[in-house]
Motif scaffolding. Structure first.
Motif, PDB file in Angstrom:
ATOM      1  N   SER A  38     -11.468  -8.217  10.692  1.00  0.00           N
ATOM      2  CA  SER A  38     -12.055  -6.854  11.651  1.00  0.00           C
ATOM      3  C   SER A  38     -12.936  -5.796  10.993  1.00  0.00           C
ATOM      4  O   SER A  38     -13.771  -5.007  11.981  1.00  0.00           O
ATOM      5  N   GLY A  39     -13.037  -4.950  10.429  1.00  0.00           N
ATOM      6  CA  GLY A  39     -13.558  -3.802   9.820  1.00  0.00           C
ATOM      7  C   GLY A  39     -12.826  -2.425  10.031  1.00  0.00           C
ATOM      8  O   GLY A  39     -13.083  -1.445   9.655  1.00  0.00           O
ATOM      9  N   ALA A  40     -11.222  -2.652   9.999  1.00  0.00           N
ATOM     10  CA  ALA A  40     -10.708  -1.104   9.924  1.00  0.00           C
ATOM     11  C   ALA A  40     -10.139  -1.178   8.681  1.00  0.00           C
ATOM     12  O   ALA A  40     -10.684  -1.578   7.869  1.00  0.00           O
ATOM     13  N   ASP A  41     -10.260   0.087   8.682  1.00  0.00           N
ATOM     14  CA  ASP A  41     -10.468   0.758   7.202  1.00  0.00           C
ATOM     15  C   ASP A  41      -8.742   0.654   6.686  1.00  0.00           C
ATOM     16  O   ASP A  41      -7.986   1.016   5.534  1.00  0.00           O
ATOM     17  N   LEU A  42      -7.541   1.407   7.515  1.00  0.00           N
ATOM     18  CA  LEU A  42      -6.374   1.221   7.505  1.00  0.00           C
ATOM     19  C   LEU A  42      -5.688   0.743   8.642  1.00  0.00           C
ATOM     20  O   LEU A  42      -5.650   1.062   9.726  1.00  0.00           O
ATOM     21  N   ILE A  43      -5.201   0.393   8.294  1.00  0.00           N
ATOM     22  CA  ILE A  43      -3.194  -0.578   9.077  1.00  0.00           C
ATOM     23  C   ILE A  43      -2.141   0.134   8.090  1.00  0.00           C
ATOM     24  O   ILE A  43      -1.812  -0.226   7.499  1.00  0.00           O
ATOM     25  N   GLN A  44      -1.115   0.317   9.671  1.00  0.00           N
ATOM     26  CA  GLN A  44       0.012   1.185   8.700  1.00  0.00           C
ATOM     27  C   GLN A  44       0.772   0.515  10.128  1.00  0.00           C
ATOM     28  O   GLN A  44       0.502   0.071  11.119  1.00  0.00           O
ATOM     29  N   LEU A  45       2.151   0.588   9.741  1.00  0.00           N
ATOM     30  CA  LEU A  45       2.820  -0.119  10.742  1.00  0.00           C
ATOM     31  C   LEU A  45       4.492   0.884  10.136  1.00  0.00           C
ATOM     32  O   LEU A  45       4.882   0.626   9.126  1.00  0.00           O
ATOM     33  N   ILE A  46       4.446   1.564  11.435  1.00  0.00           N
ATOM     34  CA  ILE A  46       5.160   2.792  11.370  1.00  0.00           C
ATOM     35  C   ILE A  46       7.075   2.267  11.940  1.00  0.00           C
ATOM     36  O   ILE A  46       6.393   1.557  13.208  1.00  0.00           O
TER      37      ILE A  46
ATOM     38  N   PRO B 231       9.714   2.932  14.199  1.00  0.00           N
ATOM     39  CA  PRO B 231       9.466   4.444  15.624  1.00  0.00           C
ATOM     40  C   PRO B 231      11.119   5.006  15.605  1.00  0.00           C
ATOM     41  O   PRO B 231      10.962   6.423  16.465  1.00  0.00           O
ATOM     42  N   GLU B 232      11.941   4.676  15.304  1.00  0.00           N
ATOM     43  CA  GLU B 232      12.965   4.930  14.984  1.00  0.00           C
ATOM     44  C   GLU B 232      12.693   6.935  14.265  1.00  0.00           C
ATOM     45  O   GLU B 232      13.013   8.043  14.611  1.00  0.00           O
ATOM     46  N   ASN B 233      11.993   6.856  12.545  1.00  0.00           N
ATOM     47  CA  ASN B 233      12.130   7.550  11.620  1.00  0.00           C
ATOM     48  C   ASN B 233      10.483   8.008  11.616  1.00  0.00           C
ATOM     49  O   ASN B 233      10.986   8.841  10.260  1.00  0.00           O
ATOM     50  N   LYS B 234       9.746   7.314  11.410  1.00  0.00           N
ATOM     51  CA  LYS B 234       7.808   7.653  11.566  1.00  0.00           C
ATOM     52  C   LYS B 234       7.940   7.651  10.477  1.00  0.00           C
ATOM     53  O   LYS B 234       6.964   8.499  10.785  1.00  0.00           O
ATOM     54  N   MET B 235       8.487   6.570   9.899  1.00  0.00           N
ATOM     55  CA  MET B 235       8.699   6.269   8.324  1.00  0.00           C
ATOM     56  C   MET B 235       7.230   5.297   8.259  1.00  0.00           C
ATOM     57  O   MET B 235       7.317   3.934   9.135  1.00  0.00           O
ATOM     58  N   VAL B 236       6.613   4.730   7.557  1.00  0.00           N
ATOM     59  CA  VAL B 236       5.484   4.068   7.404  1.00  0.00           C
ATOM     60  C   VAL B 236       6.181   2.656   6.095  1.00  0.00           C
ATOM     61  O   VAL B 236       7.258   3.100   4.853  1.00  0.00           O
ATOM     62  N   LEU B 237       6.611   2.175   7.719  1.00  0.00           N
ATOM     63  CA  LEU B 237       7.237   0.574   6.561  1.00  0.00           C
ATOM     64  C   LEU B 237       6.251  -0.622   5.717  1.00  0.00           C
ATOM     65  O   LEU B 237       6.727  -0.692   4.715  1.00  0.00           O
ATOM     66  N   LEU B 238       4.691  -0.495   6.346  1.00  0.00           N
ATOM     67  CA  LEU B 238       4.024  -1.666   5.925  1.00  0.00           C
ATOM     68  C   LEU B 238       3.010  -0.670   6.079  1.00  0.00           C
ATOM     69  O   LEU B 238       2.320  -0.298   7.166  1.00  0.00           O
ATOM     70  N   SER B 239       1.803  -0.971   4.727  1.00  0.00           N
ATOM     71  CA  SER B 239       0.631   0.108   4.870  1.00  0.00           C
ATOM     72  C   SER B 239      -0.203  -1.461   4.593  1.00  0.00           C
ATOM     73  O   SER B 239      -0.199  -2.160   3.303  1.00  0.00           O
ATOM     74  N   SER B 240      -1.818  -0.729   5.033  1.00  0.00           N
ATOM     75  CA  SER B 240      -2.880  -1.783   3.952  1.00  0.00           C
ATOM     76  C   SER B 240      -3.317  -1.233   2.330  1.00  0.00           C
ATOM     77  O   SER B 240      -3.519  -1.804   1.919  1.00  0.00           O
ATOM     78  N   ASP B 241      -2.949   0.301   2.901  1.00  0.00           N
ATOM     79  CA  ASP B 241      -3.095   0.978   1.857  1.00  0.00           C
ATOM     80  C   ASP B 241      -1.721   1.520   1.423  1.00  0.00           C
ATOM     81  O   ASP B 241      -1.183   2.075   1.902  1.00  0.00           O
ATOM     82  N   LYS B 242      -1.225   0.955  -0.436  1.00  0.00           N
ATOM     83  CA  LYS B 242       0.240   1.229  -0.682  1.00  0.00           C
ATOM     84  C   LYS B 242       0.760   2.622  -1.164  1.00  0.00           C
ATOM     85  O   LYS B 242       1.517   2.440  -0.664  1.00  0.00           O
ATOM     86  N   LYS B 243      -0.026   3.222  -0.647  1.00  0.00           N
ATOM     87  CA  LYS B 243       0.040   5.012  -0.820  1.00  0.00           C
ATOM     88  C   LYS B 243       0.864   5.093  -0.229  1.00  0.00           C
ATOM     89  O   LYS B 243       1.929   6.400   0.115  1.00  0.00           O
ATOM     90  N   PHE B 244       0.933   4.129   1.487  1.00  0.00           N
ATOM     91  CA  PHE B 244       1.698   5.324   2.388  1.00  0.00           C
ATOM     92  C   PHE B 244       2.877   4.897   2.725  1.00  0.00           C
ATOM     93  O   PHE B 244       3.907   5.070   3.418  1.00  0.00           O
TER      94      PHE B 244
ATOM     95  N   GLY C 284       6.527   3.886   2.766  1.00  0.00           N
ATOM     96  CA  GLY C 284       8.336   4.697   2.472  1.00  0.00           C
ATOM     97  C   GLY C 284       7.621   6.249   2.665  1.00  0.00           C
ATOM     98  O   GLY C 284       8.463   6.993   2.236  1.00  0.00           O
ATOM     99  N   SER C 285       6.035   6.638   2.945  1.00  0.00           N
ATOM    100  CA  SER C 285       6.736   7.743   2.878  1.00  0.00           C
ATOM    101  C   SER C 285       6.396   8.006   4.572  1.00  0.00           C
ATOM    102  O   SER C 285       5.639   7.527   5.679  1.00  0.00           O
TER     103      SER C 285
END
Length: 193
Positions: A121-129, A131-144, A146-147
């Protein structure tokens, strides 16, 4: 005649000759213009037309460059908005795949989907959050992963939203379960690249 008188007379003759040559050139020029009035008038008209066309060409060139800049800007903004529209649609369709994998709790397949979506797609970052605690469940950049999510999120969104920020664009899409939101998908595109 003495030597001094000869020198003085020679200097006077030279000065007279120079003055006569100056006068004769001016007289010749005036005589030429008087004898060739048509040529003189045509030469002056030619000079005026040349100067006028030079100014006109310069003005037309400035107008052309201004119109060209406006058209390029308009074209770039149209292409940019079309790209965002298409990516928004792709994100909505992608969220359906994310939904089905989340319901199955298949995180390995979700990671593969995120990687492929970023590449295609040409996207730079994808994150799955969450909705209850606003924590990043999955990310295309692994450093995000769990934060806490960095940014503002409305957990009450019902449809995809495009957020334009300083240097990037975020497409926020809710991932709905059977009766509640099970995730928020954030696709980020950096404009500065």
């Amino acid at each position: 005649m003495s030597i001094e008188e000869r020198n003085n007379s020679e200097e006077v003759e030279k000065a007279t000759a120079v003055a006569e040559s100056r006068i004769t050139f001016a007289d010749k020029l005036i005589t030429f213009f008087n004898n060739n009035k048509a040529a003189t008038i045509l030469t002056i008209v030619l000079l005026v037309v040349f100067i006028w066309f030079t100014i006109k060409i310069g003005t037309n060139e400035k107008n052309f460059n201004n119109e060209k800049k406006q058209l390029i800007t308009q074209h770039e903004s149209t292409i940019d908005s079309l790209n965002i529209k298409h990516l928004k649609f792709a994100t909505e369709v992608f969220s359906w795949s994310v939904r089905s994998e989340l319901l199955r709790n298949n995180t390995e397949n979700l990671n593969q989907l995120l990687t492929v979506f970023v590449k295609e797609s040409g996207a730079d970052l994808i994150q799955l959050i969450n909705p209850e605690n606003k924590m990043v469940l999955l990310s295309s950049d692994k450093k995000f992963e769990g934060s806490p999510f960095q940014g503002n999120l409305d957990s009450e969104i019902n449809e995809s939203v495009v957020l334009k920020e300083k240097g990037n664009i975020k497409i926020v899409t809710p991932v709905m379960g059977f009766n509640k939101m099970i995730g928020i998908l954030v696709v980020q595109i950096d404009r500065e690249k």
